[in-house]
Design a protein around this motif. Structure first.
Motif, PDB file in Angstrom:
ATOM      1  N   LYS B 224      46.483  37.595  41.019  1.00  0.00           N
ATOM      2  CA  LYS B 224      46.844  37.333  42.413  1.00  0.00           C
ATOM      3  C   LYS B 224      46.123  36.132  43.020  1.00  0.00           C
ATOM      4  O   LYS B 224      46.440  35.735  44.140  1.00  0.00           O
ATOM      5  CB  LYS B 224      46.568  38.576  43.282  1.00  0.00           C
ATOM      6  CG  LYS B 224      47.519  39.723  43.080  1.00  0.00           C
ATOM      7  CD  LYS B 224      48.966  39.364  42.991  1.00  0.00           C
ATOM      8  CE  LYS B 224      49.712  39.017  44.197  1.00  0.00           C
ATOM      9  NZ  LYS B 224      51.149  38.779  43.979  1.00  0.00           N
ATOM     10  N   CYS B 225      45.175  35.551  42.331  1.00  0.00           N
ATOM     11  CA  CYS B 225      44.476  34.392  42.901  1.00  0.00           C
ATOM     12  C   CYS B 225      45.410  33.177  42.855  1.00  0.00           C
ATOM     13  O   CYS B 225      45.844  32.778  41.787  1.00  0.00           O
ATOM     14  CB  CYS B 225      43.199  34.095  42.138  1.00  0.00           C
ATOM     15  SG  CYS B 225      42.376  32.617  42.766  1.00  0.00           S
ATOM     16  N   PRO B 226      45.723  32.582  44.015  1.00  0.00           N
ATOM     17  CA  PRO B 226      46.724  31.517  44.044  1.00  0.00           C
ATOM     18  C   PRO B 226      46.228  30.204  43.444  1.00  0.00           C
ATOM     19  O   PRO B 226      47.034  29.334  43.130  1.00  0.00           O
ATOM     20  CB  PRO B 226      47.022  31.355  45.539  1.00  0.00           C
ATOM     21  CG  PRO B 226      45.804  31.852  46.231  1.00  0.00           C
ATOM     22  CD  PRO B 226      45.234  32.930  45.363  1.00  0.00           C
ATOM     23  N   LYS B 250      36.753  26.073  43.540  1.00  0.00           N
ATOM     24  CA  LYS B 250      38.220  26.166  43.576  1.00  0.00           C
ATOM     25  C   LYS B 250      38.702  27.137  44.660  1.00  0.00           C
ATOM     26  O   LYS B 250      39.769  26.965  45.239  1.00  0.00           O
ATOM     27  CB  LYS B 250      38.723  26.693  42.233  1.00  0.00           C
ATOM     28  CG  LYS B 250      38.962  25.631  41.175  1.00  0.00           C
ATOM     29  CD  LYS B 250      39.790  26.270  40.059  1.00  0.00           C
ATOM     30  CE  LYS B 250      39.750  25.455  38.800  1.00  0.00           C
ATOM     31  NZ  LYS B 250      40.279  26.213  37.654  1.00  0.00           N
ATOM     32  N   CYS B 251      37.953  28.189  44.881  1.00  0.00           N
ATOM     33  CA  CYS B 251      38.371  29.274  45.781  1.00  0.00           C
ATOM     34  C   CYS B 251      38.651  28.768  47.193  1.00  0.00           C
ATOM     35  O   CYS B 251      37.911  27.952  47.728  1.00  0.00           O
ATOM     36  CB  CYS B 251      37.270  30.335  45.806  1.00  0.00           C
ATOM     37  SG  CYS B 251      37.476  31.571  47.098  1.00  0.00           S
ATOM     38  N   ILE B 252      39.748  29.268  47.776  1.00  0.00           N
ATOM     39  CA  ILE B 252      40.092  28.873  49.142  1.00  0.00           C
ATOM     40  C   ILE B 252      39.884  30.027  50.127  1.00  0.00           C
ATOM     41  O   ILE B 252      40.384  29.996  51.247  1.00  0.00           O
ATOM     42  CB  ILE B 252      41.556  28.372  49.213  1.00  0.00           C
ATOM     43  CG1 ILE B 252      42.502  29.416  48.598  1.00  0.00           C
ATOM     44  CG2 ILE B 252      41.717  27.027  48.512  1.00  0.00           C
ATOM     45  CD1 ILE B 252      43.979  29.141  48.834  1.00  0.00           C
ATOM     46  N   ALA B 253      39.176  31.048  49.682  1.00  0.00           N
ATOM     47  CA  ALA B 253      38.858  32.211  50.527  1.00  0.00           C
ATOM     48  C   ALA B 253      40.102  32.809  51.185  1.00  0.00           C
ATOM     49  O   ALA B 253      40.097  33.155  52.363  1.00  0.00           O
ATOM     50  CB  ALA B 253      37.804  31.854  51.570  1.00  0.00           C
ATOM     51  N   CYS B 254      41.164  32.948  50.395  1.00  0.00           N
ATOM     52  CA  CYS B 254      42.406  33.506  50.954  1.00  0.00           C
ATOM     53  C   CYS B 254      42.320  35.027  51.098  1.00  0.00           C
ATOM     54  O   CYS B 254      43.104  35.629  51.811  1.00  0.00           O
ATOM     55  CB  CYS B 254      43.583  33.144  50.056  1.00  0.00           C
ATOM     56  SG  CYS B 254      43.529  33.996  48.474  1.00  0.00           S
ATOM     57  N   GLY B 255      41.389  35.639  50.372  1.00  0.00           N
ATOM     58  CA  GLY B 255      41.224  37.092  50.504  1.00  0.00           C
ATOM     59  C   GLY B 255      42.133  37.926  49.615  1.00  0.00           C
ATOM     60  O   GLY B 255      42.103  39.151  49.669  1.00  0.00           O
ATOM     61  N   ASN B 256      42.939  37.301  48.796  1.00  0.00           N
ATOM     62  CA  ASN B 256      43.880  38.057  47.968  1.00  0.00           C
ATOM     63  C   ASN B 256      43.176  39.000  46.997  1.00  0.00           C
ATOM     64  O   ASN B 256      43.574  40.150  46.840  1.00  0.00           O
ATOM     65  CB  ASN B 256      44.766  37.098  47.170  1.00  0.00           C
ATOM     66  CG  ASN B 256      46.170  37.079  47.705  1.00  0.00           C
ATOM     67  OD1 ASN B 256      46.466  37.709  48.716  1.00  0.00           O
ATOM     68  ND2 ASN B 256      47.050  36.352  47.045  1.00  0.00           N
ATOM     69  N   CYS B 257      42.139  38.497  46.330  1.00  0.00           N
ATOM     70  CA  CYS B 257      41.443  39.331  45.347  1.00  0.00           C
ATOM     71  C   CYS B 257      40.928  40.586  46.036  1.00  0.00           C
ATOM     72  O   CYS B 257      41.080  41.703  45.545  1.00  0.00           O
ATOM     73  CB  CYS B 257      40.318  38.552  44.677  1.00  0.00           C
ATOM     74  SG  CYS B 257      39.259  37.677  45.823  1.00  0.00           S
ATOM     75  N   PHE B 258      40.342  40.398  47.208  1.00  0.00           N
ATOM     76  CA  PHE B 258      39.788  41.497  47.988  1.00  0.00           C
ATOM     77  C   PHE B 258      40.889  42.478  48.409  1.00  0.00           C
ATOM     78  O   PHE B 258      40.749  43.692  48.299  1.00  0.00           O
ATOM     79  CB  PHE B 258      39.094  40.886  49.202  1.00  0.00           C
ATOM     80  CG  PHE B 258      38.792  41.840  50.303  1.00  0.00           C
ATOM     81  CD1 PHE B 258      37.949  42.911  50.096  1.00  0.00           C
ATOM     82  CD2 PHE B 258      39.343  41.650  51.559  1.00  0.00           C
ATOM     83  CE1 PHE B 258      37.655  43.785  51.123  1.00  0.00           C
ATOM     84  CE2 PHE B 258      39.052  42.520  52.587  1.00  0.00           C
ATOM     85  CZ  PHE B 258      38.212  43.585  52.369  1.00  0.00           C
TER      86      PHE B 258
HETATM   87  S1  SF4 Z   1      39.609  34.549  47.820  1.00  0.00           S
HETATM   88 FE1  SF4 Z   1      39.928  35.390  45.774  1.00  0.00          FE
HETATM   89  S2  SF4 Z   1      42.125  35.186  45.416  1.00  0.00           S
HETATM   90 FE2  SF4 Z   1      41.626  33.827  47.130  1.00  0.00          FE
HETATM   91  S3  SF4 Z   1      41.224  31.866  46.212  1.00  0.00           S
HETATM   92 FE3  SF4 Z   1      39.254  32.894  46.353  1.00  0.00          FE
HETATM   93  S4  SF4 Z   1      39.017  33.908  44.389  1.00  0.00           S
HETATM   94 FE4  SF4 Z   1      41.169  33.345  44.549  1.00  0.00          FE
END
Ligand code: SF4
Ligand SMILES: Cc1ncc(C[n+]2csc(CCOP(=O)(O)OP(=O)(O)O)c2C)c(N)n1
Ligand code: SF4
Ligand code: SF4
Lengths: 238, 275
Positions: B224-226, B250-258
């Protein structure tokens, strides 16, 4: 402080008992956030059915009852009559809701009993080994349909659509999916509020994933859940 | 081999207990022994004990039940309770020393031998080959022919060996089990414990938290990590499966993993601005 779980989870008893990648866990994540968000942890009583749902008897830090297969809803209907201030959540699998316990849901919906029913549709009888059920899609291979489920057995049982026909006009009935946690959260919130604010019956079917019985990895599980939406459309069931 | 050998194998659903039992009994039967095999397991998928009662004999077996085992093979701590009654001071107890401690065994188990099957399988072969290591050792102890046993494994598990590579690794795992020599060691602490505590990673903008003791290695967060900021690492989680690691750049802190993690094992947050 950064937290990985909702406040209403029973943190001492984690990791929980569901399999790796199970949709029950994803649902409980959002159910936990719904409860946290509405600030109603102290008012909730959970009821869990037979099937994988029973593995949630200690999932949330709220009083929880576990009862016979398909009978969680009437149990909570009775409980609510005695304790009308409690918010009751009846949590079960599709086998419990649309098979063995169907009559209970029909009557609770018909009478508009103030309970919130959450049905986890994982398209099989998961706890007993993934046998084909009413919700299994035609062509699916399971231990009881080794050459693929025959299309003659139906295209997939749509419980919420059936209930809609007899349910009270104010009942809230909807379908959502673990592949869309944001929709899942807002639907669960609405279903809890229907009971809390308006004393109405509410039912949410959650399209879920069962990697253990589907024998799928993370990606294939989620893909299959998207595929399910073609048969079981997401949104309020009117 | 003495005239009659009574064996009890105990573990949990999913560990391949019944596969080991089938391999051993079928080969023994082909070698002309009289065998009996009673599997005992629940219909549930997880968490319930899986036990196999086996008798191999040069004489006719009249009754498949027995009260005391010559060998007890214990592959999961929680399964000890279901075999307690069959262990006495003469029983040779073999246990997976990577996950079971001698302290988990009953006092009667004075002849106990550890084999770190989970650890060997995970580090050298594939985690799934763990039961083949045990099958290897057991078949050796029972004097069953090396090739015949492997052919039986191939026959029973053939479909699961999806690539020639997996098959070869499995064969190596089996052979390493055959060659394994029990060591005299202090087995009071399992050698293969999942990581504990929190992994916290920070940079100027973001903070990530991963909890190996909760992660079951399902891989949903990775899918699910975009932006592909997650991948599996060498750290092990609660089921001895790999835990994801995060590339915060790389992470954009979208919160999907969570949002998706079914076990509440991961979260990423933007740091609050300090004024
Ligand atoms: S918050 Fe999680 S899903 Fe979103 S970009 Fe970062 S690591 Fe990937
Ligand atoms: C009265 C009764 N009938 C049958 C069973 C056996 N049984 C246990 S779990 C289960 C299947 C449950 O399926 P479902 O409700 O879809 O839940 P899931 O396990 O898929 O989450 C069955 C049939 C039982 N426990 N009680
Ligand atoms: S069997 Fe399926 S539904 Fe049940 S806990 Fe495992 S993954 Fe979840
Ligand atoms: S989704 Fe959660 S349990 Fe699954 S691999 Fe990622 S962190 Fe681990």
């Amino acid at each position: 402080m950064l937290s990985t779980i909702p406040k209403s989870w029973n943190v001492k008893l984690k990791p929980h008992l569901f399999c790796p990648g199970c949709g029950h866990g994803i649902t409980f994540k959002q159910l936990g956030f719904a409860i946290d968000g509405l600030g109603i942890q102290k008012e909730i009583t959970m009821g869990v059915d037979i099937g994988c749902s029973l593995l949630a008897w200690n999932f949330l830090d709220v009083p929880t009852i576990q009862t016979h297969h398909g009978r969680t809803t009437p149990l909570l209907v009775g409980y609510k009559l005695v304790k009308p201030k409690r918010i009751v959540i009846s949590y079960m699998g599709d086998g419990a809701a649309w098979g063995i316990g169907l009559q209970n849901i029909i009557h609770a919906a018909y009478r508009n009993n103030p309970v919130t029913v959450i049905v986890i549709n994982n398209e099989n009888f998961a706890m007993t080994g993934g046998q084909s059920s009413y919700t299994t899609l035609p062509g699916t291979i399971t231990p009881t349909s080794p050459v693929g489920k025959s299309p003659e057995l139906g295209a997939g049982f749509k419980g919420p659509e059936l209930i809609r026909n007899v349910a009270h006009k104010d009942a809230y009935i909807a379908r959502t999916t673990v592949t869309n946690p944001i929709h899942l959260l807002s639907t669960l919130k609405k279903a809890i509020l229907a009971q809390k604010e308006n004393n109405n019956f509410a039912l949410v079917e959650v399209l879920s994933i069962c990697p253990t019985n589907w024998k799928t990895g993370a990606k294939a599980s989620l893909d299959m859940a998207f595929e399910m939406e073609k048969t079981y459309p997401i949104g309020e069931v009117k | 081999m003495i005239d009659t050998t009574k064996i009890i194998l105990a573990g949990e659903g999913g560990q391949g207990i019944q596969t080991i039992a089938k391999v051993i009994t079928e080969v023994a039967a082909e070698q002309g022994l009289d065998v009996s095999y009673i599997p005992v397991f629940g219909v549930e998928q997880r968490g319930t004990p899986s036990v196999a009662f086996i008798i191999l004999s040069h004489e006719k077996i009249y009754y498949p039940r027995f009260d005391s085992a010559d060998y007890a093979i214990i592959l999961q701590k929680r399964a000890v309770a279901s075999v307690l009654a069959y262990i006495n001071k003469k029983t040779k107890v073999v246990f997976d020393s990577s996950t079971v401690s001698v302290r988990d065994l009953p006092d009667e188990a004075i002849h106990s031998f550890g084999i770190p099957a989970t650890q060997i399988a995970t580090e050298k072969f594939t985690p799934k080959a763990f039961n083949l290591i045990v099958a290897g050792k057991l078949s050796r102890v029972l004097n069953l022919d090396e090739d015949q046993v492997w052919q039986k494994i191939e026959k029973l598990l053939g479909k699961k060996f999806k690539t020639p590579e997996i098959k070869e690794k499995s064969r190596q795992a089996y052979l390493s089990g055959r060659k394994y020599i029990f060591e005299l060691k202090d087995f009071s602490r399992p050698t293969f414990q999942p990581a504990t505590g929190k992994i916290i990673i920070k940079n100027a903008e973001k903070t990530a938290q991963i909890l190996p003791e909760r992660c079951k290695g399902c891989g949903i967060c990775i899918v699910k990590c975009p932006v592909g900021a997650l991948k599996f690492s060498d750290t092990l989680g609660v089921f001895a499966t790999p835990v994801p690691e995060i590339d915060l750049e790389k992470c954009i802190a979208c919160g999907n993993c969570f949002r998706f993690c079914p076990d509440g094992a991961i979260a990423v947050e933007k740091n609050k601005k300090l004024k």
